[in-house]
Scaffold this motif. Sequence first.
Motif, PDB file in Angstrom:
ATOM      1  N   PRO A 195       0.812  -1.232   0.000  1.00  0.00           N
ATOM      2  CA  PRO A 195       0.000   0.000   0.000  1.00  0.00           C
ATOM      3  C   PRO A 195       0.837   1.269   0.000  1.00  0.00           C
ATOM      4  O   PRO A 195       0.368   2.316  -0.447  1.00  0.00           O
ATOM      5  CB  PRO A 195      -0.829  -0.125   1.287  1.00  0.00           C
ATOM      6  N   LEU A 196       2.084   1.181   0.483  1.00  0.00           N
ATOM      7  CA  LEU A 196       2.916   2.376   0.535  1.00  0.00           C
ATOM      8  C   LEU A 196       3.286   2.860  -0.868  1.00  0.00           C
ATOM      9  O   LEU A 196       3.546   4.046  -1.073  1.00  0.00           O
ATOM     10  CB  LEU A 196       4.184   2.095   1.349  1.00  0.00           C
ATOM     11  N   VAL A 197       3.302   1.950  -1.846  1.00  0.00           N
ATOM     12  CA  VAL A 197       3.533   2.353  -3.230  1.00  0.00           C
ATOM     13  C   VAL A 197       2.460   3.340  -3.677  1.00  0.00           C
ATOM     14  O   VAL A 197       2.709   4.251  -4.468  1.00  0.00           O
ATOM     15  CB  VAL A 197       3.559   1.116  -4.158  1.00  0.00           C
ATOM     16  N   ALA A 198       1.239   3.182  -3.146  1.00  0.00           N
ATOM     17  CA  ALA A 198       0.133   4.103  -3.445  1.00  0.00           C
ATOM     18  C   ALA A 198       0.025   5.217  -2.410  1.00  0.00           C
ATOM     19  O   ALA A 198      -1.021   5.861  -2.287  1.00  0.00           O
ATOM     20  CB  ALA A 198      -1.184   3.328  -3.513  1.00  0.00           C
ATOM     21  N   GLU A 199       1.118   5.444  -1.656  1.00  0.00           N
ATOM     22  CA  GLU A 199       1.172   6.499  -0.646  1.00  0.00           C
ATOM     23  C   GLU A 199       0.157   6.287   0.468  1.00  0.00           C
ATOM     24  O   GLU A 199      -0.428   7.241   0.991  1.00  0.00           O
ATOM     25  CB  GLU A 199       0.950   7.882  -1.300  1.00  0.00           C
ATOM     26  N   ARG A 200      -0.062   5.034   0.878  1.00  0.00           N
ATOM     27  CA  ARG A 200      -0.928   4.709   2.012  1.00  0.00           C
ATOM     28  C   ARG A 200      -0.098   3.937   3.041  1.00  0.00           C
ATOM     29  O   ARG A 200       0.561   2.954   2.694  1.00  0.00           O
ATOM     30  CB  ARG A 200      -2.118   3.846   1.608  1.00  0.00           C
TER      31      ARG A 200
ATOM     32  N   ILE B  33      -1.223   5.755  -8.849  1.00  0.00           N
ATOM     33  CA  ILE B  33      -1.950   6.402  -7.747  1.00  0.00           C
ATOM     34  C   ILE B  33      -0.975   7.102  -6.820  1.00  0.00           C
ATOM     35  O   ILE B  33      -1.208   8.230  -6.373  1.00  0.00           O
ATOM     36  CB  ILE B  33      -2.788   5.362  -6.980  1.00  0.00           C
ATOM     37  N   GLY B  34       0.133   6.437  -6.509  1.00  0.00           N
ATOM     38  CA  GLY B  34       1.129   7.048  -5.645  1.00  0.00           C
ATOM     39  C   GLY B  34       1.791   8.264  -6.268  1.00  0.00           C
ATOM     40  O   GLY B  34       2.159   9.202  -5.565  1.00  0.00           O
ATOM     41  N   SER B  35       1.933   8.251  -7.598  1.00  0.00           N
ATOM     42  CA  SER B  35       2.587   9.372  -8.288  1.00  0.00           C
ATOM     43  C   SER B  35       1.651  10.562  -8.455  1.00  0.00           C
ATOM     44  O   SER B  35       2.050  11.710  -8.242  1.00  0.00           O
ATOM     45  CB  SER B  35       3.095   8.912  -9.655  1.00  0.00           C
ATOM     46  N   ASN B  36       0.397  10.281  -8.834  1.00  0.00           N
ATOM     47  CA  ASN B  36      -0.557  11.369  -9.088  1.00  0.00           C
ATOM     48  C   ASN B  36      -1.976  10.817  -8.989  1.00  0.00           C
ATOM     49  O   ASN B  36      -2.564  10.387  -9.986  1.00  0.00           O
ATOM     50  CB  ASN B  36      -0.316  11.988 -10.464  1.00  0.00           C
ATOM     51  N   GLU B  37      -2.524  10.834  -7.802  1.00  0.00           N
ATOM     52  CA  GLU B  37      -3.858  10.253  -7.599  1.00  0.00           C
ATOM     53  C   GLU B  37      -4.961  11.007  -8.332  1.00  0.00           C
ATOM     54  O   GLU B  37      -5.830  10.381  -8.938  1.00  0.00           O
ATOM     55  CB  GLU B  37      -4.173  10.167  -6.109  1.00  0.00           C
ATOM     56  N   PRO B  38      -4.980  12.355  -8.304  1.00  0.00           N
ATOM     57  CA  PRO B  38      -6.043  13.060  -9.041  1.00  0.00           C
ATOM     58  C   PRO B  38      -6.048  12.720 -10.530  1.00  0.00           C
ATOM     59  O   PRO B  38      -7.112  12.525 -11.125  1.00  0.00           O
ATOM     60  CB  PRO B  38      -5.712  14.545  -8.804  1.00  0.00           C
ATOM     61  N   ALA B  39      -4.859  12.651 -11.142  1.00  0.00           N
ATOM     62  CA  ALA B  39      -4.798  12.300 -12.564  1.00  0.00           C
ATOM     63  C   ALA B  39      -5.280  10.880 -12.791  1.00  0.00           C
ATOM     64  O   ALA B  39      -5.944  10.597 -13.799  1.00  0.00           O
ATOM     65  CB  ALA B  39      -3.366  12.459 -13.073  1.00  0.00           C
ATOM     66  N   SER B  40      -4.977   9.981 -11.863  1.00  0.00           N
ATOM     67  CA  SER B  40      -5.436   8.591 -11.987  1.00  0.00           C
ATOM     68  C   SER B  40      -6.954   8.521 -11.973  1.00  0.00           C
ATOM     69  O   SER B  40      -7.573   7.753 -12.717  1.00  0.00           O
ATOM     70  CB  SER B  40      -4.860   7.746 -10.845  1.00  0.00           C
ATOM     71  N   ARG B  41      -7.584   9.334 -11.137  1.00  0.00           N
ATOM     72  CA  ARG B  41      -9.045   9.359 -11.111  1.00  0.00           C
ATOM     73  C   ARG B  41      -9.620   9.953 -12.398  1.00  0.00           C
ATOM     74  O   ARG B  41     -10.641   9.490 -12.913  1.00  0.00           O
ATOM     75  CB  ARG B  41      -9.535  10.161  -9.909  1.00  0.00           C
TER      76      ARG B  41
ATOM     77  N   MET C 198      -9.262   5.455 -13.696  1.00  0.00           N
ATOM     78  CA  MET C 198      -8.673   4.324 -12.982  1.00  0.00           C
ATOM     79  C   MET C 198      -9.500   4.024 -11.727  1.00  0.00           C
ATOM     80  O   MET C 198      -9.915   4.936 -11.023  1.00  0.00           O
ATOM     81  CB  MET C 198      -7.230   4.662 -12.614  1.00  0.00           C
ATOM     82  N   PRO C 199      -9.736   2.743 -11.417  1.00  0.00           N
ATOM     83  CA  PRO C 199     -10.501   2.381 -10.212  1.00  0.00           C
ATOM     84  C   PRO C 199      -9.648   2.551  -8.954  1.00  0.00           C
ATOM     85  O   PRO C 199      -9.188   1.570  -8.358  1.00  0.00           O
ATOM     86  CB  PRO C 199     -10.879   0.922 -10.465  1.00  0.00           C
ATOM     87  N   VAL C 200      -9.463   3.784  -8.542  1.00  0.00           N
ATOM     88  CA  VAL C 200      -8.552   4.088  -7.450  1.00  0.00           C
ATOM     89  C   VAL C 200      -8.985   3.427  -6.145  1.00  0.00           C
ATOM     90  O   VAL C 200      -8.188   2.777  -5.462  1.00  0.00           O
ATOM     91  CB  VAL C 200      -8.420   5.614  -7.267  1.00  0.00           C
ATOM     92  N   SER C 201     -10.257   3.585  -5.787  1.00  0.00           N
ATOM     93  CA  SER C 201     -10.733   3.053  -4.507  1.00  0.00           C
ATOM     94  C   SER C 201     -10.581   1.536  -4.446  1.00  0.00           C
ATOM     95  O   SER C 201     -10.101   0.987  -3.445  1.00  0.00           O
ATOM     96  CB  SER C 201     -12.189   3.457  -4.291  1.00  0.00           C
ATOM     97  N   ARG C 202     -10.974   0.866  -5.498  1.00  0.00           N
ATOM     98  CA  ARG C 202     -10.870  -0.595  -5.503  1.00  0.00           C
ATOM     99  C   ARG C 202      -9.414  -1.041  -5.449  1.00  0.00           C
ATOM    100  O   ARG C 202      -9.075  -2.000  -4.753  1.00  0.00           O
ATOM    101  CB  ARG C 202     -11.541  -1.161  -6.755  1.00  0.00           C
ATOM    102  N   THR C 203      -8.543  -0.341  -6.163  1.00  0.00           N
ATOM    103  CA  THR C 203      -7.129  -0.704  -6.172  1.00  0.00           C
ATOM    104  C   THR C 203      -6.503  -0.532  -4.798  1.00  0.00           C
ATOM    105  O   THR C 203      -5.742  -1.390  -4.326  1.00  0.00           O
ATOM    106  CB  THR C 203      -6.372   0.162  -7.203  1.00  0.00           C
ATOM    107  N   VAL C 204      -6.840   0.570  -4.126  1.00  0.00           N
ATOM    108  CA  VAL C 204      -6.305   0.807  -2.778  1.00  0.00           C
ATOM    109  C   VAL C 204      -6.816  -0.257  -1.811  1.00  0.00           C
ATOM    110  O   VAL C 204      -6.057  -0.784  -0.982  1.00  0.00           O
ATOM    111  CB  VAL C 204      -6.685   2.221  -2.294  1.00  0.00           C
ATOM    112  N   MET C 205      -8.096  -0.593  -1.913  1.00  0.00           N
ATOM    113  CA  MET C 205      -8.661  -1.614  -1.026  1.00  0.00           C
ATOM    114  C   MET C 205      -7.956  -2.956  -1.225  1.00  0.00           C
ATOM    115  O   MET C 205      -7.592  -3.635  -0.253  1.00  0.00           O
ATOM    116  CB  MET C 205     -10.156  -1.768  -1.282  1.00  0.00           C
TER     117      MET C 205
END
Length: 349
Positions: free
Chosen positions: A89-94, A222-230, A234-241
Amino acid sequence: MTLSAGTRDDQVQAPHDGAPPPAGRSRRTTAWPLELVERFGLVLLLGGIVVFFCLWPATSDVFPTVANVRNIAANESILVIAALAALIPLVAERFDLSVGAIVATTSIATAKIATEWELPLVLAIAGGVLVGAAIGLVNGFLIAYFNANSLVITLGMSTLLAGIGVLWTGYQTLLGVPQPLLDFGNLSWLGIPRPVWLLAATALAVAFLLGFTMFGRRLLAIGSNEPASRLVGMPVSRTVMLAFACSGAVAGVAGVLLLARTGSAAAGVGTGYTLPALAAIFLGSTTIRPGRFTVAGTLVGVFFVAVSINGLTLAGAEDWVEPVFNGAAVVLAVSAAAVIAKKRKRAAR
């Protein structure tokens, strides 16, 4: 006109006739040694520490022995796998501060399934890993779909799991682990401790997941640029989960290995892995691919700390050295990672 044209031709041909190279090329030529040190500085430092402890009279008799090398590799296998769990998850800045608690909880779950419920060992191991995945899934769901802070959620989950561990064990240590599991945790294959084989398999699996799958590329984006991913759909929420679910499953593997190594399970035993795991990840982000969280960097980070502490312990260092070293490693690693991140942003601009 002819003279003027000839003058221009001479000016154009001058760099090929011994004139100094362009400034940009000169800077690149002089900068590459610094870039090499920046990329592999921690690797070189690890090598230097190994050489130092091999030659230092206080440790030269024990440190370079095969038995000590095996001991370091086997003992750090649990920490490496826990660090790989936190890495996903840290790759996605979580952040996942519940990794250590999941290690402890899955160790208890595996022990209870194998001893009290008397189910086959394979089902006990699978059950422990599934418990870890389920805990990670709950973390990920709350963080991804409620837009909750990952630090707060995982810290709260860590506290919750500590209480559940006490409830499950009743302040007792669970014993009676099946012998095949103990053999796996303490014997060797081809002269290499069996936990190291599991470490290698887990590291390769996580490296493949992050580097060669769509899921891994989405985490990086997502970790590099979450707003652009959305914005690109990109399914950001599902990927983070799912990242937290994978993290929980890998932490479950570490919990099973902890049970195999120690032969017992107790509440709170694995919680001490969280800080060293994060220290290793951030240390690793300063080497090989500076500014990025990678499997290779995490391995270097773990063994840099492990080798240093092992050498100091053999030299007779007191008990306070290990926590001080781990804490200092976290502070320095996070500071270095922040500096590297700023340099990357300036270079991108």
